[in-house]
Motif scaffolding. Sequence first.
Motif, PDB file in Angstrom:
ATOM      1  N   ILE A  15     119.101  67.952 102.990  1.00  0.00           N
ATOM      2  CA  ILE A  15     120.301  68.391 103.711  1.00  0.00           C
ATOM      3  C   ILE A  15     120.749  67.333 104.706  1.00  0.00           C
ATOM      4  CG2 ILE A  15     121.124  70.079 105.397  1.00  0.00           C
ATOM      5  CD1 ILE A  15     119.533  72.178 103.936  1.00  0.00           C
ATOM      6  N   THR A  18     122.552  64.594 103.045  1.00  0.00           N
ATOM      7  CA  THR A  18     123.938  64.826 102.635  1.00  0.00           C
ATOM      8  C   THR A  18     124.916  64.525 103.765  1.00  0.00           C
ATOM      9  OG1 THR A  18     123.740  67.122 103.257  1.00  0.00           O
ATOM     10  CG2 THR A  18     123.472  66.609 100.940  1.00  0.00           C
ATOM     11  N   LEU A  19     124.407  64.512 105.008  1.00  0.00           N
ATOM     12  CA  LEU A  19     125.311  64.197 106.114  1.00  0.00           C
ATOM     13  C   LEU A  19     125.631  62.707 106.162  1.00  0.00           C
ATOM     14  CD1 LEU A  19     123.774  66.383 108.959  1.00  0.00           C
ATOM     15  CD2 LEU A  19     125.621  66.938 107.426  1.00  0.00           C
ATOM     16  N   MET A  98     131.078  63.241 101.751  1.00  0.00           N
ATOM     17  CA  MET A  98     130.048  64.152 102.263  1.00  0.00           C
ATOM     18  C   MET A  98     130.119  65.498 101.557  1.00  0.00           C
ATOM     19  SD  MET A  98     129.207  65.148 106.151  1.00  0.00           S
ATOM     20  CE  MET A  98     130.859  65.474 106.714  1.00  0.00           C
ATOM     21  N   HIS A  99     131.360  66.007 101.416  1.00  0.00           N
ATOM     22  CA  HIS A  99     131.483  67.326 100.799  1.00  0.00           C
ATOM     23  C   HIS A  99     131.075  67.283  99.336  1.00  0.00           C
ATOM     24  CE1 HIS A  99     134.528  68.237 104.153  1.00  0.00           C
ATOM     25  NE2 HIS A  99     133.294  68.445 104.532  1.00  0.00           N
ATOM     26  N   ILE A 102     127.456  67.423  99.107  1.00  0.00           N
ATOM     27  CA  ILE A 102     126.954  68.792  99.312  1.00  0.00           C
ATOM     28  C   ILE A 102     127.109  69.603  98.037  1.00  0.00           C
ATOM     29  CG2 ILE A 102     127.465  70.956 100.474  1.00  0.00           C
ATOM     30  CD1 ILE A 102     127.908  69.395 102.939  1.00  0.00           C
ATOM     31  N   LEU A 105     124.406  68.718  95.943  1.00  0.00           N
ATOM     32  CA  LEU A 105     123.183  69.369  96.423  1.00  0.00           C
ATOM     33  C   LEU A 105     123.075  70.769  95.831  1.00  0.00           C
ATOM     34  CD1 LEU A 105     120.848  69.529  98.721  1.00  0.00           C
ATOM     35  CD2 LEU A 105     122.589  70.613 100.073  1.00  0.00           C
ATOM     36  N   GLY A 106     124.199  71.496  95.928  1.00  0.00           N
ATOM     37  CA  GLY A 106     124.214  72.844  95.353  1.00  0.00           C
ATOM     38  C   GLY A 106     123.963  72.789  93.861  1.00  0.00           C
ATOM     39  N   PHE A 109     120.401  72.193  92.923  1.00  0.00           N
ATOM     40  CA  PHE A 109     119.551  73.368  93.102  1.00  0.00           C
ATOM     41  C   PHE A 109     119.744  74.359  91.964  1.00  0.00           C
ATOM     42  CE2 PHE A 109     118.470  71.873  97.185  1.00  0.00           C
ATOM     43  CZ  PHE A 109     117.334  72.560  97.550  1.00  0.00           C
ATOM     44  N   PHE A 110     121.021  74.579  91.587  1.00  0.00           N
ATOM     45  CA  PHE A 110     121.247  75.597  90.572  1.00  0.00           C
ATOM     46  C   PHE A 110     120.863  75.122  89.180  1.00  0.00           C
ATOM     47  CE2 PHE A 110     124.215  77.009  93.932  1.00  0.00           C
ATOM     48  CZ  PHE A 110     123.461  78.113  94.261  1.00  0.00           C
TER      49      PHE A 110
ATOM     50  N   LEU C 300     129.953  74.701 104.386  1.00  0.00           N
ATOM     51  CA  LEU C 300     129.660  74.564 102.956  1.00  0.00           C
ATOM     52  C   LEU C 300     128.181  74.808 102.689  1.00  0.00           C
ATOM     53  CD1 LEU C 300     131.759  71.500 101.768  1.00  0.00           C
ATOM     54  CD2 LEU C 300     131.951  73.840 101.004  1.00  0.00           C
ATOM     55  N   LEU C 304     126.521  77.637 100.404  1.00  0.00           N
ATOM     56  CA  LEU C 304     125.530  77.393  99.346  1.00  0.00           C
ATOM     57  C   LEU C 304     124.390  78.386  99.467  1.00  0.00           C
ATOM     58  CD1 LEU C 304     124.998  73.563  98.927  1.00  0.00           C
ATOM     59  CD2 LEU C 304     126.092  75.164  97.403  1.00  0.00           C
TER      60      LEU C 304
END
Lengths: 218, 664, 313
Positions: A15, A18-19, A98-99, A102, A105-106, A109-110, C300, C304
């Motif tokens: 996390i 991701t920043l 950045m977005h 993210i 990142l999601g 995970f999925f 965001l 998530l």
Amino acid sequence: MNASNPEIYVIAAAIVATLMPGSLHIRVNLWFYGIVTFLVAIATALTAIGHAEFGLLGVALLIAVLKAVGIPLSLLWTSGRLNVSRDKGCFLPAPLAMHSSILLLGASFFLTKDLPLPVVENGGGGWLGAAAGISLIFTGLILMLTRRLAISQILGFLIIENGIFVFALTQTRGMPLFVEMGVMLDVLVGVMIGGVLIFKIQKSFEHIDVAQLTDLRD
Amino acid sequence: MKYKTDSARLNTTISPLSQTDATAANYRKRNANLVPSALIFAIASGVLLSLVHQGNHLHLIRTAPPMVLGVFPLSFQCDGLASLFMGLLSIILISISFYSPSYLNHFKDRIQMGGYWTAMFLFVGSMYGVVLSADAVTFLVLWEIMSLSSAALVASDYSHRVVQKSAMIYLGATRIATALLCGGFLAMHAVTGSWSFADWTFSSSSSYVAGCLILLAFCIKAGIWPFHIWLPYTHPAAPSTVSALMSGFTIKIAIYGIMRILVCGGLNSPEIINLALFLGAVSTFWGILFALVQNDLKRLLAYSSIENIGMILIAIALGLKAKLAGLEALALVAFVAATFHCMNHGLFKSLLFLCAGTIDTQAHTRDLRRLGGLAKQMPWTAACFLGGSLAICSIPPLNGFASKWLIYQTFFKTTYETSSYLDRGIAFAGICLLSVVGGLTIATFVKAIGVSFLGNARSKSAEIAREAKLGMVVAPLFLLIVCVTLGVGAAQSVPFIAKALVETPGLQSLASPDQLQATVQFPIPMNMIALSLFSMSALIYMFFLKTSRTRKYSTWDCGFGTLSTRTQVSSDSFAQPMARIFRPILKYQAKLKIDGDDCRHFPEKVNVEVQMVSILESRIYLPTLALISHASKYLAKLQAGSIHLYLLYVCITLVVLLLVGVHL
Amino acid sequence: MNSALSLWLFYLLCVVFAPILVLGTIRKTKARLQNRIGPPLLQPLFDLVKLCRKSETLSKTMCGIFRLASVISLADMLLIAWIAPWLCYKPGPDSADIFLIFYLFALTRMFTMLGALDSGSAFGAFGASREATLSLLVEPAALLGFISIGALTGSSDLLQILSFSNAQLSGSPGIWLLVGTAVLLANLVESSRMPVDDPTTHLELTMVHEAMILEASGRNLALIEYTHALRMTILLGLSVQCFMRAIPSIWNAEPAVQGLINLTGIFFLAVLIGIFESISVKLQWRKVPEFIAYSLTMSLLASLIAIGGRAMK
């Protein structure tokens, strides 16, 4: 959530990573990189304690000292010498980069949830750690994709390396200590060579803008 | 457009314009507008009254008159959905009938009134007919009349080259839409063997192609991205009464078609639903983004229509998605949201178009760069425009908020009721999109109000503008009152619409009437909010601000002396920060040029040029059109003018047909 | 009955004095960090009283919407203060829809912008243009944050989202931290605080909020200043509410303790803002989106968690 302790730390590392694409300041990025690597070091140490593999503890110590502190300091020194503090960015504006990291990142995970992973029997090594690792790799790629300066490219590469390490740490318990040491040495040498190369590039092209290196193609 | 020339001749025979009795002719001309307006008023209020009178059993007036057109009987039916749309049309028509007499007076030298009114009556009649039609043939015939008559109306002021071009673009768009619609209807007839909408179901994969064709046809008519290109051309060119009607209702007929045919037909192809969702989302964002950077008031409103239509399509797509996932209650909320937003947008967009028309006639320009300070001279129009803008920005307690809230709720419920991660992600992205779009809408309409009504006049013509005649003030005021009523009474209007929808055949499965209370609610006490806002404002004003001593002075000018009107912010500069953020989409470029010997300290001449390119138009449509016209040159060679050649074509065609017939 | 009355009294005192004290706290903190004694905490109140005694200067260009704007904004903000759960202790309606609250904020914003355009001054208009840009970027961030918690609780009602009895959320402090941070960052932008807008410079050309209210004076200015402070306090209160839920021990505390923590939390955040304003600089206008992006990032991440949250349980 049913994440084990090391997993929480690697997820936190993912996390924080991701920043990184959100800021164009080299100094901020280096700080973030330090935090990410430190979190990875903690995760390594926790894994070591959890599985009573005390060789890993040494690796954790090395990561904390060399990678989390040493590399950022040396790169900071390099950027100070080269007199660059801010990347110009290319391809995507920093906020969007950045977005999108993210979103990746999601996505990681999925998607990792359904991946056939070599889960080691003795607990741990669930899919969360693997997802964090893959997300770190994605973030590093995004970072390399949206930056112009060679220093930022090295940072992106380092994040990718962190991702691979996290993946390996959470998936394969039996990686020999020497291999890990060797990887670390490779990275260190890579950073040093990169640092030297940046100076070289600066000298011969009077800039370290990767986007302008297209002159080299012919 | 044969009737047009006929009626034009008719017009000249009725009221011959001679120099001697100009006033009498003038009077008669005004009368000529008064009578048809009264007729429209009578029709609209008659329909409205009959709808109100029918009350709860609206679906009972089901008639199938055997009017024979060739071999096809025409059939009509009125159910909950149709009556809602008829009510909307009637309300818009009533306000237009107030507006028309004084408004058209300004165009008496430019528009042939006979032609205008003939087309208008055809247009109105066919719109009622389309809403009522129960089978595909009836629908298509009336749809054609509607398209052609509206094209004639757009071309009312046909002496201008711009108007001619716009009318051609509109006509082209409607042709393509009709072609697709015909294709879809024929394919559907082939699948089901019936023309009646009631028999059409889109639940098998054989009907998906037809469904897709029909969806695309309606998207063109509704002005959904990427087929929206005709809207921003047509609305500025058409008279305001026509653009109010077209933006308020005609594009809603396309939505009505989607509801009637695809939604009631139970479309269940995830691909088509996703396509609709995507198109809706893109047009929402695209529409409002381009609305923000427009300088022509009516063009701005036209782009904002694209945004709202996109939002309605999103709601419909979400409803279909929910139905597919087995969430009937959520689907009903989505369809209520779509229908309610249709109603609301119809009301406030016609209001805004009428106000734009008033500005156009009074200040003789719609260009925001030449307007300004109209609020002092036209307070009523300003108040109406402000009210309409508040509604379109979905500010509580107006009606726009009520329907937007329902759309938000649809998205919000999707985030936790569906099991698929992708749908949840889409729902979160949708909420993000809606709030960005909400911010852009506020910016757009603050710009529209601020630049046209506030500040100082930017041109002479805006300076001498006066408030319009009574009719032109009453019409938007009437619509504003309806808007406020629908909004403040949202707790009643939402269940009303839900009830009407549930009574529609095809949607009855969503909820039984006694479950309705539980599934569709509007829990926000809009009346209390309105009351407390109003009373608190009044109290603060009465006891605090009214008693303070004031003095009038000029606006702060940094001590430079009086400000010129050009020191005000312009429409371009207001939108600049936002346009800069979205410059990759808008192709936004601002060129700044400063002249002078020492231009750094003593600029003599500063020149700023803002440039925006609609990518879609310049990159896709124009090249395609060029390609087509290039190709048609070759095609034109076929038409050589020689009889022998034509006979040869006939011969070849016959042989080919025979061969095909033999082999099949 | 007696307790209801005291509740009302407490609430009214909070609405009137909390915004003033928050402003005072920020100023005091900044002054102490600059080694000054600084104005008394109640100085904003004295300023307001002084403004109320002054006469008003209006521009000849104005058409009346300028004064209407400040009146409606205050009425709207009081309504929000009445609906939104920014204090733990609050008499008020038993539902606070999140979309309603956001669009009520939009009402204030829209009228403030219109008021700024009314005078025909370029200062006000550019302020309004910037405000529109900022709100466009910030609104999704704050909304998305609350929505993601709402998706976990299954309600868009803030009172239910924030209810302490909601057991579903007690185990995940991460999402509350993220949302609280998102709202706090959004508040800095909404209230025109430091990294986005410097409320203390002398040059209106570079400002957002101060530029919009440049033409206001006298009682009108007093209304606007108070509305602005109230808006900031409400948003601070909402983020404190989020932060409180990130600390597990507060979940089971006495309601009185929770109320006290809430109130002190608001002033603690005010001190934080003061410190942050002392050590940071105003961002260049074009860099502001990069700052706001972090707020959206928090939201965001929260969303998530919300998307995957139920699956992981």
